[in-house]
Design a protein around this motif. Structure first.
Motif, PDB file in Angstrom:
ATOM      1  N   UNK A 166       0.826  -1.211   0.000  1.00  0.00           N
ATOM      2  CA  UNK A 166       0.000   0.000   0.000  1.00  0.00           C
ATOM      3  C   UNK A 166       0.862   1.263   0.000  1.00  0.00           C
ATOM      4  N   UNK A 167       0.422   2.206  -0.785  1.00  0.00           N
ATOM      5  CA  UNK A 167       1.122   3.486  -0.873  1.00  0.00           C
ATOM      6  C   UNK A 167       2.084   3.569  -2.050  1.00  0.00           C
ATOM      7  N   UNK A 168       2.573   2.423  -2.537  1.00  0.00           N
ATOM      8  CA  UNK A 168       3.474   2.426  -3.691  1.00  0.00           C
ATOM      9  C   UNK A 168       2.669   2.722  -4.955  1.00  0.00           C
ATOM     10  N   UNK A 169       3.297   3.355  -5.921  1.00  0.00           N
ATOM     11  CA  UNK A 169       2.599   3.735  -7.153  1.00  0.00           C
ATOM     12  C   UNK A 169       1.958   2.542  -7.845  1.00  0.00           C
ATOM     13  N   UNK A 170       2.712   1.438  -7.968  1.00  0.00           N
ATOM     14  CA  UNK A 170       2.181   0.268  -8.667  1.00  0.00           C
ATOM     15  C   UNK A 170       0.978  -0.311  -7.928  1.00  0.00           C
ATOM     16  N   UNK A 171       1.000  -0.293  -6.612  1.00  0.00           N
ATOM     17  CA  UNK A 171      -0.133  -0.755  -5.812  1.00  0.00           C
ATOM     18  C   UNK A 171      -1.352   0.122  -6.092  1.00  0.00           C
ATOM     19  N   UNK A 172      -1.116   1.420  -6.148  1.00  0.00           N
ATOM     20  CA  UNK A 172      -2.209   2.361  -6.409  1.00  0.00           C
ATOM     21  C   UNK A 172      -2.801   2.132  -7.803  1.00  0.00           C
ATOM     22  N   UNK A 173      -1.959   1.803  -8.772  1.00  0.00           N
ATOM     23  CA  UNK A 173      -2.452   1.516 -10.133  1.00  0.00           C
ATOM     24  C   UNK A 173      -3.379   0.294 -10.103  1.00  0.00           C
ATOM     25  N   UNK A 174      -2.957  -0.756  -9.400  1.00  0.00           N
ATOM     26  CA  UNK A 174      -3.773  -1.974  -9.323  1.00  0.00           C
ATOM     27  C   UNK A 174      -5.078  -1.704  -8.579  1.00  0.00           C
ATOM     28  N   UNK A 175      -4.983  -0.967  -7.484  1.00  0.00           N
ATOM     29  CA  UNK A 175      -6.182  -0.655  -6.698  1.00  0.00           C
ATOM     30  C   UNK A 175      -7.172   0.184  -7.507  1.00  0.00           C
ATOM     31  N   UNK A 176      -6.637   0.974  -8.429  1.00  0.00           N
ATOM     32  CA  UNK A 176      -7.504   1.802  -9.263  1.00  0.00           C
ATOM     33  C   UNK A 176      -8.215   0.984 -10.337  1.00  0.00           C
ATOM     34  N   UNK A 177      -7.763  -0.271 -10.560  1.00  0.00           N
ATOM     35  CA  UNK A 177      -8.458  -1.142 -11.491  1.00  0.00           C
ATOM     36  C   UNK A 177      -7.655  -1.658 -12.665  1.00  0.00           C
ATOM     37  N   UNK A 178      -6.355  -1.340 -12.723  1.00  0.00           N
ATOM     38  CA  UNK A 178      -5.539  -1.828 -13.842  1.00  0.00           C
ATOM     39  C   UNK A 178      -5.528  -3.348 -13.863  1.00  0.00           C
ATOM     40  N   UNK A 179      -5.662  -3.917 -15.043  1.00  0.00           N
ATOM     41  CA  UNK A 179      -5.590  -5.375 -15.183  1.00  0.00           C
ATOM     42  C   UNK A 179      -4.168  -5.883 -15.017  1.00  0.00           C
ATOM     43  N   UNK A 194      -0.399  -9.272 -12.695  1.00  0.00           N
ATOM     44  CA  UNK A 194      -1.642  -9.457 -13.426  1.00  0.00           C
ATOM     45  C   UNK A 194      -2.740  -9.765 -12.418  1.00  0.00           C
ATOM     46  N   UNK A 195      -3.740  -8.940 -12.372  1.00  0.00           N
ATOM     47  CA  UNK A 195      -4.864  -9.140 -11.457  1.00  0.00           C
ATOM     48  C   UNK A 195      -5.897 -10.053 -12.104  1.00  0.00           C
ATOM     49  N   UNK A 196      -6.274 -11.120 -11.431  1.00  0.00           N
ATOM     50  CA  UNK A 196      -7.262 -12.048 -11.996  1.00  0.00           C
ATOM     51  C   UNK A 196      -8.685 -11.499 -11.887  1.00  0.00           C
ATOM     52  N   UNK A 197      -8.938 -10.701 -10.871  1.00  0.00           N
ATOM     53  CA  UNK A 197     -10.246 -10.049 -10.702  1.00  0.00           C
ATOM     54  C   UNK A 197     -11.410 -11.020 -10.933  1.00  0.00           C
ATOM     55  N   UNK A 198     -11.318 -12.199 -10.268  1.00  0.00           N
ATOM     56  CA  UNK A 198     -12.399 -13.172 -10.329  1.00  0.00           C
ATOM     57  C   UNK A 198     -12.254 -14.223 -11.410  1.00  0.00           C
ATOM     58  N   UNK A 199     -11.312 -14.035 -12.330  1.00  0.00           N
ATOM     59  CA  UNK A 199     -11.079 -15.040 -13.377  1.00  0.00           C
ATOM     60  C   UNK A 199     -10.431 -16.267 -12.736  1.00  0.00           C
ATOM     61  N   UNK A 200     -10.551 -17.422 -13.368  1.00  0.00           N
ATOM     62  CA  UNK A 200      -9.936 -18.633 -12.806  1.00  0.00           C
ATOM     63  C   UNK A 200      -8.415 -18.526 -12.741  1.00  0.00           C
ATOM     64  N   UNK A 201      -7.841 -19.224 -11.775  1.00  0.00           N
ATOM     65  CA  UNK A 201      -6.390 -19.275 -11.664  1.00  0.00           C
ATOM     66  C   UNK A 201      -5.816 -19.905 -12.930  1.00  0.00           C
ATOM     67  N   UNK A 202      -4.771 -19.320 -13.508  1.00  0.00           N
ATOM     68  CA  UNK A 202      -4.176 -19.896 -14.720  1.00  0.00           C
ATOM     69  C   UNK A 202      -3.593 -21.281 -14.429  1.00  0.00           C
ATOM     70  N   UNK A 203      -3.625 -22.147 -15.430  1.00  0.00           N
ATOM     71  CA  UNK A 203      -3.013 -23.463 -15.287  1.00  0.00           C
ATOM     72  C   UNK A 203      -1.497 -23.319 -15.323  1.00  0.00           C
ATOM     73  N   UNK A 204      -0.822 -24.365 -14.897  1.00  0.00           N
ATOM     74  CA  UNK A 204       0.641 -24.357 -14.958  1.00  0.00           C
ATOM     75  C   UNK A 204       1.107 -24.165 -16.399  1.00  0.00           C
TER      76      UNK A 204
END
Length: 163
Positions: A47-60, A74-84
């Motif tokens: 929290x507080x770091x620029x990249x964290x703020x970008x993700x919190x704002x909704x960046x995929x 990469x934020x999954x935002x409810x998508x299934x976990x990627x396979x190996x």
């Protein structure tokens, strides 16, 4: 790319073995990448770091880069976990990818085992486990190595994958 796994229950010595194997195999001039599966929520950002703020704002995706390294989140935002396999496709080519976890996947593996944990071996029920690395003597139908004999374990893995 060749792949090989290290599996075992919690506190079995997987991460230490992975660390030693990466160092040993790289010292032999073989390029190595790793994949680590986490069963819990994790964050590489704070929290507080620029990249964290970008993700919190909704960046995929957020790519954080410097002259020393880059990290793609990469934020999954409810998508299934990627396979190996999907994750392996994202890696740059190397000689060998060592995988920590993913014990239910079909690739060949070594099981790390420490007697003090009291956990049973996974190997008797899993033919993809090709050997065991343990701190105790075990009678098995496949090779058993000393958990700290990194060089011999590396030799075994490299022979298994043809490197």
């Amino acid at each position: 790319m060749k792949i090989y796994g290290i599996v075992g229950w919690k506190n079995a010595g997987k991460t230490g073995l992975m660390e030693r194997l990466v160092s040993e195999i790289c010292s032999r001039g073989i390029s190595v990448s790793t994949v680590k599966h986490a069963h819990h929520v994790f964050d590489v950002d704070h929290p507080g770091k620029d990249s964290y703020r970008h993700r919190q704002a909704g960046a995929s995706e957020v790519l954080l880069a410097s002259r020393n390294r880059f990290a793609l989140m990469h934020e999954l935002r409810g998508a299934p976990e990627p396979t190996l396999d999907e994750l392996l496709d994202k890696l740059s080519p190397v000689d060998l990818v060592l995988i920590e976890g993913y014990k239910r996947d079909a690739h060949s593996k070594i099981e790390a085992h420490r007697s003090e944990t009291g956990n049973p071996l996974i190997a008797p029920e899993d033919p993809t486990i090709r050997a065991i690395a343990s701190d105790t003597k075990i009678s098995m139908d496949r090779p058993v190595f000393d958990l700290n004999d990194t060089s011999t374990i590396a030799d075994f893995i490299l022979a298994e994958v043809g490197l």
